[in-house]
Design a protein around this motif. Structure first.
Motif: not given
Length: 300
Positions: A3, A87, A139-140, A245, A249, A253
């Motif tokens: 991540a 992560e 990251p989520v 995922r 992610s 970002t």
């Protein structure tokens, strides 16, 4: 760490605490009842609670007697719950909600008196800023589920989340000016969520706005009747959790990375992101599944 490496790959220069491996600092403390924040015994009441099921982590602000004030201890507990195993492939979405009629009243003003001193005050705002940036850099996707009043740093928390769903009884305000403490840090998130003049009216008058006005101005994603709030929030969370995922992610970002850029740079960054996305196994699986008219099977 995948991540963090992903954030670096897209040029995210997050604070050093984020890039040092903060995602995994508190893994051992998370359990069915949440994290043991700040070294407190598990038997003591926690200011937040956390549960995770089917890829969805529910974090609840659990101090309704104090209007879920974002005290330093509450902020650290919330930070712990967000950071835990960030992560992990099993984590797809986070929902932040609250007990009681107040989502959060913002900072605990009793911690902001002169008796506490400047160093303590600085730590409160440092940790609060870290939590807000953590939500953006996580990251989520993180969803705020609001049922009631969100003021000052509580409004900041809602504005910082990726998605915000609220009941029609909710309201939002940055009333610090009323007590002589301008909501400067809440203004960072608020000013990035709503038009400038709307943000400044809220900041300069301290007057609350309704959920419908918050939706109109972009502070909220959706407003629903109170009895439908949890159902609708979980529907959105389950939908996101059903996707890959790594793809989600990367998309989150990239979205935030391109926002402040000029048009040419934004297209350059997102074009490269699309190429990187296509190199992911899940992207090729998804394309093949579409062509073959079947449901994709994402990598475990």
């Amino acid at each position: 760490m995948a991540a963090v490496a992903g954030l670096r790959a897209y040029g995210v220069k997050g604070p050093c605490w984020l890039l040092r491996g903060a995602w995994t600092l508190r893994a051992a403390a998370f359990c069915s009842g949440g994290l043991a924040a700040n070294g407190r015994p598990e038997s003591e009441p926690r200011l937040t609670s956390a549960r995770q099921r089917d890829g969805i982590r529910n974090i609840v602000l659990s101090n309704p007697k104090k209007r879920n004030a974002l005290s330093l201890e509450m902020l650290k507990s919330l930070q712990n719950d967000i950071l835990h195993e960030a992560e992990s492939k099993d984590l797809k979405v986070i929902i932040i909600s609250a007990e009681g009629p107040v989502f959060s009243s913002g900072h605990d003003l009793k911690e902001l008196t002169e008796e506490q001193g400047c160093d303590y005050h600085a730590e409160v705002f440092r940790i609060c800023s870290e939590v807000m940036m953590l939500i953006r850099n996580h990251p989520v996707p993180i969803i705020a589920m609001v049922n009631g009043l969100a003021t000052a740093a509580g409004c900041q928390l809602v504005a910082s989340c990726d998605i915000a769903v609220a009941s029609d009884k909710s309201s939002f305000a940055t009333p610090g000016v009323n007590v002589g403490l301008f909501c400067s840090t809440p203004g960072v998130a608020l000013g990035r969520a709503v038009p400038r003049k709307v943000a400044l009216e809220m900041l300069l008058t301290g007057e609350p706005i309704s959920a419908q006005k918050a939706l109109l101005h972009g502070l909220l994603s959706k407003v629903v009747p109170e009895e439908q709030l949890e159902e609708e929030t979980m529907r959105i969370a389950r939908k996101i959790a059903s996707f890959s995922r790594p793809v989600v992610s990367l998309g989150k970002t990239t979205f935030y990375k391109q926002l402040p850029q000029d048009l040419s740079t934004a297209y350059y960054l997102t074009s490269q992101a699309m190429v990187d996305n296509l190199a992911l196994w899940d992207a090729q699986e998804g394309i093949k599944a579409f062509i073959q008219k079947r449901k994709p099977t994402w990598a475990p």
